[in-house]
Structures are given as structure tokens and as C-alpha cells.
Write an enzyme that holds these catalytic residues in place. Structure first.
Site, PDB file in Angstrom:
ATOM      1  N   PRO A   1       0.938  -0.882  -0.296  1.00 29.67           N
ATOM      2  CA  PRO A   1      -0.275  -0.007  -0.148  1.00 29.67           C
ATOM      3  C   PRO A   1       1.271   1.578   0.336  1.00 29.67           C
ATOM      4  O   PRO A   1       0.311   2.191   0.074  1.00 29.67           O
ATOM      5  CB  PRO A   1      -0.812  -0.248   1.135  1.00 29.67           C
ATOM      6  CG  PRO A   1      -0.762  -1.264   1.953  1.00 29.67           C
ATOM      7  CD  PRO A   1       0.486  -1.970   1.292  1.00 29.67           C
TER       8      PRO A   1
ATOM      9  N   GLU B   1       2.270  -8.512   8.407  1.00 25.03           N
ATOM     10  CA  GLU B   1       2.997  -6.470   8.782  1.00 25.03           C
ATOM     11  C   GLU B   1       3.246  -5.856   8.011  1.00 25.03           C
ATOM     12  O   GLU B   1       3.197  -4.740   7.570  1.00 25.03           O
ATOM     13  CB  GLU B   1       3.297  -6.634  10.556  1.00 25.03           C
ATOM     14  CG  GLU B   1       2.050  -6.709  11.711  1.00 25.03           C
ATOM     15  CD  GLU B   1       0.432  -5.758  10.688  1.00 25.03           C
ATOM     16  OE1 GLU B   1       0.637  -4.609  10.738  1.00 25.03           O
ATOM     17  OE2 GLU B   1      -0.988  -6.818  11.601  1.00 25.03           O
TER      18      GLU B   1
ATOM     19  N   ARG C   1      -3.127  -8.554 -20.135  1.00 29.49           N
ATOM     20  CA  ARG C   1      -4.358  -8.029 -21.728  1.00 29.49           C
ATOM     21  C   ARG C   1      -4.117  -6.529 -22.607  1.00 29.49           C
ATOM     22  O   ARG C   1      -4.429  -6.790 -23.585  1.00 29.49           O
ATOM     23  CB  ARG C   1      -5.514  -7.583 -20.937  1.00 29.49           C
ATOM     24  CG  ARG C   1      -5.888  -6.147 -20.314  1.00 29.49           C
ATOM     25  CD  ARG C   1      -6.821  -6.165 -20.091  1.00 29.49           C
ATOM     26  NE  ARG C   1      -8.054  -6.064 -20.368  1.00 29.49           N
ATOM     27  CZ  ARG C   1      -8.179  -4.868 -21.472  1.00 29.49           C
ATOM     28  NH1 ARG C   1      -7.693  -3.188 -21.057  1.00 29.49           N
ATOM     29  NH2 ARG C   1      -9.589  -4.875 -21.781  1.00 29.49           N
TER      30      ARG C   1
ATOM     31  N   ASP D   1     -10.568   0.944 -23.985  1.00 30.35           N
ATOM     32  CA  ASP D   1     -10.796   1.033 -22.758  1.00 30.35           C
ATOM     33  C   ASP D   1     -11.297   2.124 -22.082  1.00 30.35           C
ATOM     34  O   ASP D   1     -10.034   3.272 -22.492  1.00 30.35           O
ATOM     35  CB  ASP D   1      -9.341   0.066 -21.931  1.00 30.35           C
ATOM     36  CG  ASP D   1      -9.473  -0.528 -22.811  1.00 30.35           C
ATOM     37  OD1 ASP D   1     -10.655  -1.775 -22.850  1.00 30.35           O
ATOM     38  OD2 ASP D   1      -8.576  -1.831 -22.664  1.00 30.35           O
TER      39      ASP D   1
HETATM   40  N1  ADE Z   1      -0.595  -5.098  -0.481  1.00 27.50           N
HETATM   41  C1  ADE Z   1      -1.459  -4.836   0.889  1.00 27.50           C
HETATM   42  N2  ADE Z   1      -2.222  -3.863   1.127  1.00 27.50           N
HETATM   43  C2  ADE Z   1      -2.643  -3.250  -0.400  1.00 27.50           C
HETATM   44  C3  ADE Z   1      -2.566  -2.874  -1.761  1.00 27.50           C
HETATM   45  N3  ADE Z   1      -3.642  -1.546  -1.433  1.00 27.50           N
HETATM   46  N4  ADE Z   1      -1.629  -2.660  -2.922  1.00 27.50           N
HETATM   47  C4  ADE Z   1      -0.442  -3.339  -2.876  1.00 27.50           C
HETATM   48  N5  ADE Z   1       0.013  -4.137  -2.393  1.00 27.50           N
HETATM   49  C5  ADE Z   1      -1.126  -4.545  -0.645  1.00 27.50           C
END
Ligand code: ADE
Length: 247
Positions: free
Chosen positions: A89, A116, A154, A169
Site C-alpha cells: 500500500p 505486517e 491484456r 478502454d
Molecule cells: N498489499 C496490501 N495492501 C496492498 C495494496 N493496497 N496494494 C498493493 N499491495 C498491497
């Protein structure tokens, strides 16, 4: 394109990779996906891949050795690895442009974490890119890796039956896609816009472009900031903005 996925849960990929366009891409050798359980590269007989964080705190942290050793083993193949991408994230937001950029890579490694977090040395000394699929936290990188693979595969030339499909797209030109209709011409009281039945390709292209602009203005106005609009597009949008309430 060669994709090696480093994961502790290779089994979650099986069904999706064996379905539809992604399966066809692999059957035709346009894409080859290899799943590697990096637990196989752990250093001890308990196959440990994580440990407590130095300094204390909740949760476990992925140890560096199994991932470094797994990548070292992958490097023994003759095709050079161009990208080593950590799904997290904290990464660069994954967009259609990033998918396009990755679609010309010959070989990449996707690293899926769990628990974590990762030992920071993985970020600093192993990976070339860090990618996030959105501002939310998943339990692991597996779903994110599937999203990235799907969007990238794709776009490999020849994978979609019709070479124009990817071009129309949403996002491919920075705009959302125009509305689409199919038969019947009239369903209940609702009819297909007349212009689409006219056979006039120029008029149809114009209508579709305008609908793309309008839809983008209504649903994702921030996308228009990143795009150079022509004078006639701007004029047309201004006219619409006065007519239609935006959401
Ligand atoms: N791993 C955990 N959350 C994630 C996300 N939002 N994007 C990519 N990998 C992740």
C-alpha cells in the site's frame, strides 16, 4: 512476457490464471507466469519467513533472506529480470499508464507480502519498484499481483482478439469510456441513441468522444486536469456544464 510471482500462497492464483484471456495468453506463450513459494528459500528447518520487529510493536515482519535467495535463484535463468516489483500500500499508485509501461517488460518479478510488513532492506536493496493498487490495506499482496498481471497481460499485443479493444478502454486515452449498447434497439421503453444506428461513422465517433468527455466530467473531473483538451472539447464541455448538474 515472463512473470515470476513470489508468494507464500501460490494456490490462490490457480483458478484466476486458468480462466479467460489470461489463460489464453499463457496458452499462446504471450505470457508465462511462474509461481514460487519463497518459504522454500527460508534458512532453517522450520521454514521461517517472518520474525518479530526490532524495537517491538505488533505483528511480524518478513525476513530478508528468503526473498533475496529466491530472487538469486530466479536470476539463474537466462532471461534477464527487468523489474522486481513489491506489492504494497506504500507503493506508486497502479494506473492504466503504469500497466502500459509494464506491458513491454520481458521479464518481471512480483513480490507478495503477508503479515505486517517487510524488512526495509528488501525495499532498499532488492526491489526496483513498489506498486499499490489503491488506498486500502489487503491482508497480502496476492490480490494486488493478480490485478497487476490482469491489467498488464491484456495489453500485450495479440492477447486481446481485437487490437482496438484495449484502445477504447476507459483510461486508455485519459478519459472514461463512452456508453455502449447492443441489441435489442428498444428494451421496454428505452431506446438506443439514434446516432449509433445511423451508419455514419464520423457522427458516431464524434458522439462517442463527446460522451467520453461528459462522463469523465461528471464522474472523474480530476482526470480532465491531466489532459490537454482541444478548444472544441472545452467549448462543448462548458456548454454541457451549464446544462447538466455534475455529480
Ligand atoms: N498489499 C496490501 N495492501 C496492498 C495494496 N493496497 N496494494 C498493493 N499491495 C498491497
Amino acid at each position: 512476457m515472463n512473470i515470476d510471482v513470489l508468494t507464500l500462497f501460490p494456490e490462490v492464483f490457480d483458478t484466476y490464471l486458468q480462466t479467460s484471456v489470461i489463460k489464453r495468453a499463457q496458452d499462446s506463450d504471450a505470457a508465462r507466469v511462474r509461481l514460487v513459494n519463497f518459504r522454500d528459500y527460508s534458512m532453517d528447518r522450520h521454514h521461517t519467513v517472518d520474525d518479530y520487529p526490532f524495537g517491538g510493536g505488533a505483528g511480524m515482519v518478513l525476513k530478508p533472506e528468503p526473498l533475496f535467495r529466491a530472487v538469486e535463484a530466479l536470476n539463474e535463468d537466462e532471461i534477464p529480470i527487468e523489474r522486481i516489483i513489491l506489492l504494497s500500500p506504500q507503493g506508486r499508485p497502479f494506473t492504466q499508464n503504469v500497466a502500459k509501461e509494464l506491458s513491454s517488460v520481458k521479464r518481471m518479478v512480483l513480490i507478495c507480502g503477508h503479515y505486517e510488513g517487510f524488512d526495509e532492506r528488501i525495499r532498499e536493496h532488492l526491489v526496483t519498484d513498489e506498486v499499490s493498487i489503491g488506498d486500502y490495506v489487503l491482508t497480502g499482496g496476492e490480490l494486488a499481483a493478480l490485478v497487476v498481471m490482469d491489467a498488464v497481460i491484456r495489453l500485450i499485443p495479440g492477447v486481446l482478439g481485437n487490437p482496438d479493444s484495449a484502445g477504447s478502454d476507459s483510461f486508455s486515452n485519459g478519459l472514461l469510456e463512452h456508453p455502449q449498447y447492443t441489441r435489442p434497439r428498444k428494451y421496454l421503453d428505452w431506446v438506443v441513441p439514434e446516432v449509433l444506428l445511423s451508419g455514419n461513422h464520423q457522427e458516431i465517433a464524434k458522439w462517442r468522444h463527446e460522451q467520453s468527455l461528459l462522463r469523465t466530467l461528471q464522474r472523474r473531473p480530476e482526470l480532465l486536469n491531466d489532459r490537454q483538451l482541444s478548444d472544441s472539447d472545452l467549448e462543448w464541455l462548458k456548454h454541457q456544464a451549464n446544462k447538466e448538474p455534475t455529480v
